[in-house]
Motif scaffolding. Structure first.
Motif, PDB file in Angstrom:
ATOM      1  N   GLN A 236      82.470 -32.976  26.657  1.00  0.00           N
ATOM      2  CA  GLN A 236      83.710 -32.993  25.883  1.00  0.00           C
ATOM      3  C   GLN A 236      84.855 -32.352  26.675  1.00  0.00           C
TER       4      GLN A 236
ATOM      5  N   VAL B  25      78.835 -36.178  21.818  1.00  0.00           N
ATOM      6  CA  VAL B  25      78.845 -35.864  23.245  1.00  0.00           C
ATOM      7  C   VAL B  25      78.691 -34.360  23.417  1.00  0.00           C
TER       8      VAL B  25
ATOM      9  N   CYS C  48      84.221 -24.384  26.350  1.00  0.00           N
ATOM     10  CA  CYS C  48      82.930 -24.897  26.804  1.00  0.00           C
ATOM     11  C   CYS C  48      82.080 -23.771  27.373  1.00  0.00           C
TER      12      CYS C  48
ATOM     13  N   VAL D 165      88.932 -35.186  21.379  1.00  0.00           N
ATOM     14  CA  VAL D 165      87.843 -34.339  20.881  1.00  0.00           C
ATOM     15  C   VAL D 165      87.199 -34.956  19.641  1.00  0.00           C
TER      16      VAL D 165
ATOM     17  N   LEU E 120      84.979 -37.882  20.781  1.00  0.00           N
ATOM     18  CA  LEU E 120      83.774 -37.468  21.502  1.00  0.00           C
ATOM     19  C   LEU E 120      82.780 -36.782  20.566  1.00  0.00           C
ATOM     20  N   ARG E 121      83.287 -36.028  19.584  1.00  0.00           N
ATOM     21  CA  ARG E 121      82.379 -35.399  18.631  1.00  0.00           C
ATOM     22  C   ARG E 121      81.691 -36.443  17.749  1.00  0.00           C
TER      23      ARG E 121
END
Length: 772
Positions: free
Chosen positions: A278, A273, A314, A265, A268-269
């Motif tokens: 994510q 993304v 999400c 995470v 990706l942050r």
């Protein structure tokens, strides 16, 4: 329902637990009923929907378990391995289901078998086999997914059958195995590399850890925590963690999964993304990680929960932790219903459920402490409160030290994990990997030392018999009340835990019971008197890492509610009779110990003496003419003769006992040979434990005829290298009119008498016969 998935998973698990014995027709009927219940549940009246859903899940779990068991039993390897061809070495072809591991100096392969052949024929078979490869050749390097061909002898999967032990068929189903085998040498193993990228990555990481972490128990701890491989841990290390109640830190679970999820995470942050991507990335990474480390139950449970959390966030869903746990359990049980009988499955989910449900009310009840220690303490207490009945039922222990040691083990385990994982992937330049490996060793060493602290206070590791239903119900009621935040809940939970530690006890039924346990090639007998007190005659042997005293004798005693032994009789100091003595005496204090002649120089006798001295039992050397009474049972020592001690232990120095209650007599002969039998003269007995495992050197014709035995039992290991029991001995006892029983075929054998009548019961098959 507040937590519907948790309720459904519990109902499914209850059905799966008992469904393995059903047939195909019953499975189909249950599937129809389950479907009907699940379809009609939404239309049920208010208050009836939950019971309808639970009933449907119960039926579905039962049907799933029956289907799995039928599929396992009908695999062609299981049918072929019981035939005549399997007795000879064959060439086995298949795919490695796991990486090869080293155990007791041998390499162990688990193969999904596809075919067996010789130079003359070939058979296509399907099933899973566990094959040990011996010899002094280099170990074959086999990774999950490789194609393997080797020469080996295969045989049906069996195991000891006795009181307190799981059913061998259930063990086979849970392990997925259909056969076991042995190959003489690694030179007879041909490997075609076909491993997946994940399997090759696991082998690479294992090699890196072995290169940068100093060899020893600490390296085994690091490999267990980073890669989930516990094969490198010796029995002493494992026992230290069990006694400390911190064994769970060696299993991959939430900590490792959380570390992977957080790193993914974060990365990706940083790359900005989108949220959906994510979630997909976290799910893919966690799935890959679970596959990388072998897919054990704890890590799969944690990975499934983390995936659901990622997907829920999400979609802006607030997932309840209890529901997540229920969903993870359902996914695993649908895939493999027999997992409900797997101890690691039970411990993983029960511990997590205890933490989820009990930590909040416990933390609120505790005063605020520095560094939020009250939360750590509440978590430790919650896990142990939930696990207590499972630890007592499965392992007969209640590690009180865990309440404190978990507070130390948790940060040390995290440090070991982080340093070990970093060492596995760090570049070799600038000695970074080596420095991280040293840091992992230091953390693992401290973790191991913390576990060894429990050995300084043996009272903190309670060894207990299985509790009764009343104790389990009281404990469960207390845990439920505590989870609901009720004030009396804590007191009720404590009362239940106290009941777990004091409940259970021997049953006095007025009969004498003599059980010859299935300890393989050795002897171990338990005598239970009419008053319910227990005496042990021999304790089996040790074949590292298998200790018959710990694995066979102790579970039998606990299953009968035994807490202490009145007498331990060691017939003679040969290791197959006395090897398990130390383990038995550690778990069960003994009042008296009877021994035969003390040899002048014998390493086996010295080990026996040290174990008896450490136990504090009153030692007594016995010989012919000694007599005693055990709760109305007359005990006569018929051998050995008195006289000077031998130089080394001999079979004819065995202590021979004759137990009499009323009109019925039982004879326990140790390993006495024909000379010793002749020295006893004519000895009448209704039942006999045959001497020396049915060897040709014992059971002389005159002795067999003199006993007039109605039944005899022979303690011998399956396919032992000595050829015990000898065909001549078997025929001699059969011609005498005796019913001949064998532990290698019948499992544990119990003779019971009330002084007039005599019964015999076998563990395998569960048959009971009245003899007089």
């Amino acid at each position: 329902m507040r937590r519907p998935l948790l309720v459904l998973s519990a109902a499914f698990a209850a059905g799966a637990t008992g469904g393995g014995a059903l047939g195909a027709a019953d499975a189909w009927r249950l599937l129809v009923l389950a479907g009907a219940a699940l379809v009609l549940a939404p239309f049920a009246r208010r208050g009836w929907a939950t019971p309808a859903l639970a009933a449907g899940a119960l039926a579905l779990g039962t049907a799933a378990a029956a289907t799995e068991a039928l599929g396992h039993r009908t695999m062609s390897l299981g049918a072929w391995v019981g035939g005549p061809d399997a007795a000879w070495p064959v060439r086995v072809s298949g795919v490695a289901a796991r990486d090869a591991v080293a155990e007791a100096g041998r390499s162990v392969l688990v193969l999904d078998v596809e075919a067996v052949d010789t130079h003359a024929w070939r058979r296509a078979v399907r099933g899973r086999a566990r094959i040990e490869v011996g010899g002094g050749a280099p170990r074959p390097l086999v990774v999950q997914g490789d194609r393997v061909r080797l020469w080996a002898s295969l045989r049906p999967l069996t195991g000891p059958a006795g009181p307190g032990l799981p059913d061998p068929e259930a063990r086979a189903l849970q392990s997925g195995l259909h056969a076991v085998g042995y190959g003489k040498s690694g030179l007879l193993v041909a490997v075609e590399p076909r491993a997946s990228a994940l399997a090759r990555a696991r082998r690479w990481a294992r090699g890196r850890l072995e290169a940068v972490v100093v060899p020893g128990p600490e390296q085994g701890v690091v490999k267990a925590m980073v890669l989930g491989e516990r094969a490198a841990l010796d029995e002493a290390t494992l026992e230290a963690f069990r006694a400390a109640g911190t064994y769970h830190v060696l299993a991959l679970s939430g900590a490792q999964v959380a570390l992977v999820a957080v790193l993914v995470v974060w990365g990706l942050r940083r790359l900005r993304v989108p949220a959906l991507a994510q979630a997909l990335g976290v799910c893919a990474a966690l799935g890959a990680y679970a596959g990388l480390v072998g897919g054990d139950v704890p890590v799969v449970r944690a990975a499934v929960m983390a995936m659901v959390v990622a997907a829920g966030r999400c979609l802006d869903l607030d997932a309840d932790a209890g529901n997540l746990l229920g969903l993870a359990a359902l996914i695993l049980m649908v895939d493999r219903p027999s997992a409900t009988g797997d101890v690691s499955f039970q411990l993983s989910f029960v511990a997590t459920l205890g933490i989820v449900l009990l930590t909040p009310p416990l933390a609120r009840a505790l005063p605020r402490l520095p560094w939020r220690l009250e939360l750590a303490l509440a978590t430790s207490v919650a896990a142990q409160a939930a696990l207590a009945p499972f630890l007592v039922c499965h392992f007969h222990r209640l590690p009180l030290a865990a309440l404190v040691l978990n507070l130390v083990a948790a940060p040390l385990a995290a440090a070991t994990l982080l340093a070990g994982a970093a060492a596995a992937v760090a570049p070799t330049t600038l000695d970074l990997a080596a420095r991280l490996g040293d840091a992992a060793w230091v953390a693992a060493h401290a973790l191991l030392r913390s576990a060894q602290w429990a050995s300084w206070a043996p009272a903190a590791d309670l060894r207990l018999p299985a509790p009764g239903l009343a104790a389990l119900a009281a404990h469960a009621a207390g845990v439920v009340a505590l989870a609901q935040g009720r004030v009396p809940g804590a007191a009720l939970a404590l009362a239940g835990a106290a009941l777990l530690s004091v409940a259970g006890g021997p049953v006095a039924d007025g009969r004498l019971h003599v059980t010859t346990l299935d300890v393989g090639q050795g002897d171990a007998l338990v005598v239970r008197t009419p008053a319910g007190r227990a005496h042990v005659v021999d304790v089996g042997g040790i074949r590292p890492p298998f200790d018959a005293g710990e694995r066979i004798v102790a579970p039998a005693l606990w299953s009968w509610g035994v807490r202490r032994l009145e007498t331990v009789v060691v017939t003679h100091a040969h290791p197959d009779h006395a090897g398990g003595l130390a383990a038995v005496l550690r778990a069960f204090p003994a009042r008296d110990a009877w021994e035969g002649k003390a040899p002048a120089r014998d390493a086996g006798y010295e080990a026996q003496r040290r174990a008896l001295v450490a136990s504090g039992a009153r030692r007594r050397a016995v010989s012919r003419g000694v007599a005693a009474e055990w709760d109305g049972v007359r005990v006569e020592v018929l051998g050995p003769r008195g006289g000077s001690p031998p130089w080394r232990t001999r079979n004819d120095d065995s202590v021979v006992l004759r137990l009499s209650l009323g009109e019925v007599a039982l004879l326990l002969t140790g390993d006495v040979e024909q000379a010793g039998e002749g020295g006893m003269g004519a000895v009448r007995a209704d039942a006999v434990k045959v001497a020396h495992h049915g060897s040709r050197s014992s059971s002389a014709p005159a002795f067999v005829a003199s006993t007039g035995a109605r039944a005899v039992v022979i303690s011998a290991g399956a396919r032992n290298p000595f050829g015990h029991p000898h065909p001549e001995v078997l025929e001699r006892w059969r011609r005498s009119g005796a019913l001949v029983l064998r532990t290698d075929r019948d499992g544990a054998v119990t003779f019971s008498t009330d002084g007039r009548r005599l019964w015999v019961r076998t563990q395998r098959g569960g048959r009971e016969v009245r003899l007089r």
